[in-house]
Design a protein around this motif. Structure first.
Motif, mmCIF file in Angstrom:
data_model
loop_
_atom_site.group_PDB
_atom_site.id
_atom_site.type_symbol
_atom_site.label_atom_id
_atom_site.label_comp_id
_atom_site.label_asym_id
_atom_site.label_seq_id
_atom_site.Cartn_x
_atom_site.Cartn_y
_atom_site.Cartn_z
ATOM 1 N N ALA A 104 -3.855 -34.756 11.805
ATOM 2 C CA ALA A 104 -3.130 -33.221 12.042
ATOM 3 C C ALA A 104 -1.348 -32.642 12.437
ATOM 4 O O ALA A 104 -1.408 -32.652 11.512
ATOM 5 N N ARG A 105 -0.986 -34.020 12.660
ATOM 6 C CA ARG A 105 0.132 -33.743 12.758
ATOM 7 C C ARG A 105 0.832 -34.536 11.328
ATOM 8 O O ARG A 105 1.909 -33.350 11.365
ATOM 9 N N LEU A 106 -0.067 -34.922 10.662
ATOM 10 C CA LEU A 106 0.895 -35.448 8.638
ATOM 11 C C LEU A 106 0.654 -33.838 8.481
ATOM 12 O O LEU A 106 2.150 -33.309 7.905
ATOM 13 N N ILE A 107 -0.609 -33.012 8.571
ATOM 14 C CA ILE A 107 -0.991 -31.863 7.844
ATOM 15 C C ILE A 107 0.673 -31.264 8.378
ATOM 16 O O ILE A 107 1.208 -29.801 7.790
ATOM 17 N N ALA A 108 0.652 -30.762 9.890
ATOM 18 C CA ALA A 108 1.747 -29.230 10.082
ATOM 19 C C ALA A 108 3.212 -30.067 9.882
ATOM 20 O O ALA A 108 4.236 -29.636 9.190
ATOM 21 N N SER A 109 3.374 -31.809 9.623
ATOM 22 C CA SER A 109 4.926 -31.818 9.240
ATOM 23 C C SER A 109 4.721 -31.941 7.932
ATOM 24 O O SER A 109 6.005 -31.589 7.653
ATOM 25 N N CYS A 110 4.021 -31.751 6.594
ATOM 26 C CA CYS A 110 3.939 -31.201 5.675
ATOM 27 C C CYS A 110 4.478 -29.395 5.517
ATOM 28 O O CYS A 110 5.161 -29.866 4.251
ATOM 29 N N ALA A 111 3.768 -29.129 6.504
ATOM 30 C CA ALA A 111 3.654 -27.841 6.180
ATOM 31 C C ALA A 111 5.189 -26.622 6.438
ATOM 32 O O ALA A 111 5.727 -25.603 6.481
ATOM 33 N N HIS A 112 6.274 -27.456 7.180
ATOM 34 C CA HIS A 112 6.955 -27.332 8.367
ATOM 35 C C HIS A 112 7.907 -27.970 7.824
ATOM 36 O O HIS A 112 8.446 -29.003 7.647
ATOM 37 N N TYR A 113 9.198 -27.287 7.696
ATOM 38 C CA TYR A 113 11.279 -27.871 7.309
ATOM 39 C C TYR A 113 11.407 -28.478 8.582
ATOM 40 O O TYR A 113 11.138 -28.038 9.887
ATOM 41 N N PRO A 114 12.136 -29.717 8.131
ATOM 42 C CA PRO A 114 13.078 -29.575 9.541
ATOM 43 C C PRO A 114 13.037 -29.524 10.358
ATOM 44 O O PRO A 114 14.086 -27.765 9.486
ATOM 45 N N PRO A 115 13.711 -29.027 11.740
ATOM 46 C CA PRO A 115 13.517 -30.748 12.032
ATOM 47 C C PRO A 115 12.163 -30.543 12.537
ATOM 48 O O PRO A 115 11.604 -31.663 13.145
ATOM 49 N N ASN A 116 10.892 -29.749 11.824
ATOM 50 C CA ASN A 116 10.034 -29.716 12.635
ATOM 51 C C ASN A 116 8.445 -30.043 12.198
ATOM 52 O O ASN A 116 7.573 -30.660 12.310
ATOM 53 N N GLY A 117 9.521 -31.217 10.523
ATOM 54 C CA GLY A 117 8.181 -31.163 10.142
ATOM 55 C C GLY A 117 9.467 -32.033 8.105
ATOM 56 O O GLY A 117 10.680 -31.818 9.094
#
Length: 257
Positions: A104-117
């Motif tokens: 789930a953390r990987l999915i959220a990171s893939c979908a958001h720009y830095p600094p949240n992904g």
């Protein structure tokens, strides 16, 4: 906010958000047809349907100017699929077989720009309607719009539902009921006590962390059942079934004339 741009806010409010799902009829008029029917979102499938990103791009473009949000179900947890779905204009992604907090953390990171992904940047393209403007503003708008749906489809996913729901950036826990029943060893037995317990647990887990629970309801009986369990994001039926059921009912009536 209202319309498609306000879908995420409506989901987070806990009110009923109703849409539909497409597996087969990927024609340019589909978003307008679904909008006219009252759908707030349309799930566009790439997991089981033989569709390409080129097709998804056309359908997302057809949603522009309408009060309907396109959400693409990608085939699996993979950066190139999740980020590309958003880049072609989807307002969100649904990811199947989410089993662990780490996934789930990987999915959220893939979908958001830095600094949240770690989503890569491409601005002035389909996802921001080819408009000029500040990248900072565009990143903020993307964060406010992007809906991430984690499908819970296995006993492992059910067991980790609370941890998955606790991940920042995950908006909806969505029970994939057929796959879940299959992996539980009770295929299609949706009235089985173990399946009922799983439905209840996923719903409670989502609400405990301020997230929504969702499901694709094949009929109004399903919708009533899960609404009573606190599910608030519901895709009412799928295009194939809607068409087949409508034709079957019309032909049955015709033959009685």
């Amino acid at each position: 906010m209202s319309g498609a741009s306000g879908l995420k806010a409506r989901i987070q409010s806990g009110e009923l958000v109703a849409g539909t799902m497409a597996l087969e009829f990927f024609v340019p008029g589909l978003p307008a047809i679904a909008t006219a029917a009252g759908a707030e979102f349309i799930l566009l499938d790439m997991e089981h349907a033989a569709t390409s990103f080129e097709t998804m791009r056309v359908l997302c473009a057809a949603c522009r100017g309408l009060s309907i949000a396109p959400i693409i179900r990608v085939p699996t947890t993979e950066y190139s699929l999740i980020a590309r779905a958003l880049d072609v204009g989807a307002h969100g992604v649904m990811v199947p077989m989410v089993n662990t907090e780490e996934q789930a953390r990987l999915i959220a990171s893939c979908a958001h720009y830095p600094p949240n992904g770690h989503r890569g940047a491409a601005f002035g393209v389909a996802h921001d309607d080819y408009l000029p403007g500040s990248p900072i503003d565009k990143i903020a708008r993307a964060a406010a719009r992007t809906v991430i749906i984690a499908q819970i489809e296995s006993p492992q996913g059910v067991g980790n539902a609370e941890a998955i729901a606790a991940v920042p950036g995950i908006d909806v826990l969505w029970v994939g009921h057929f796959d879940l029943s299959n992996f539980m060893g009770i295929p299609g037995q949706f009235d089985h006590p173990d399946f009922e317990a799983a439905l209840r647990h996923v719903g409670r887990s989502a609400r405990a962390h301020g997230k929504a629970a969702g499901l694709m309801a094949g009929d109004l009986g399903w919708s009533k059942r899960v609404r009573e369990l606190g599910y608030s994001v519901i895709a009412q039926g799928v295009d194939v079934a809607h068409y087949q059921n409508s034709v079957a009912a019309s032909l049955k009536t015709l033959r009685t004339l």
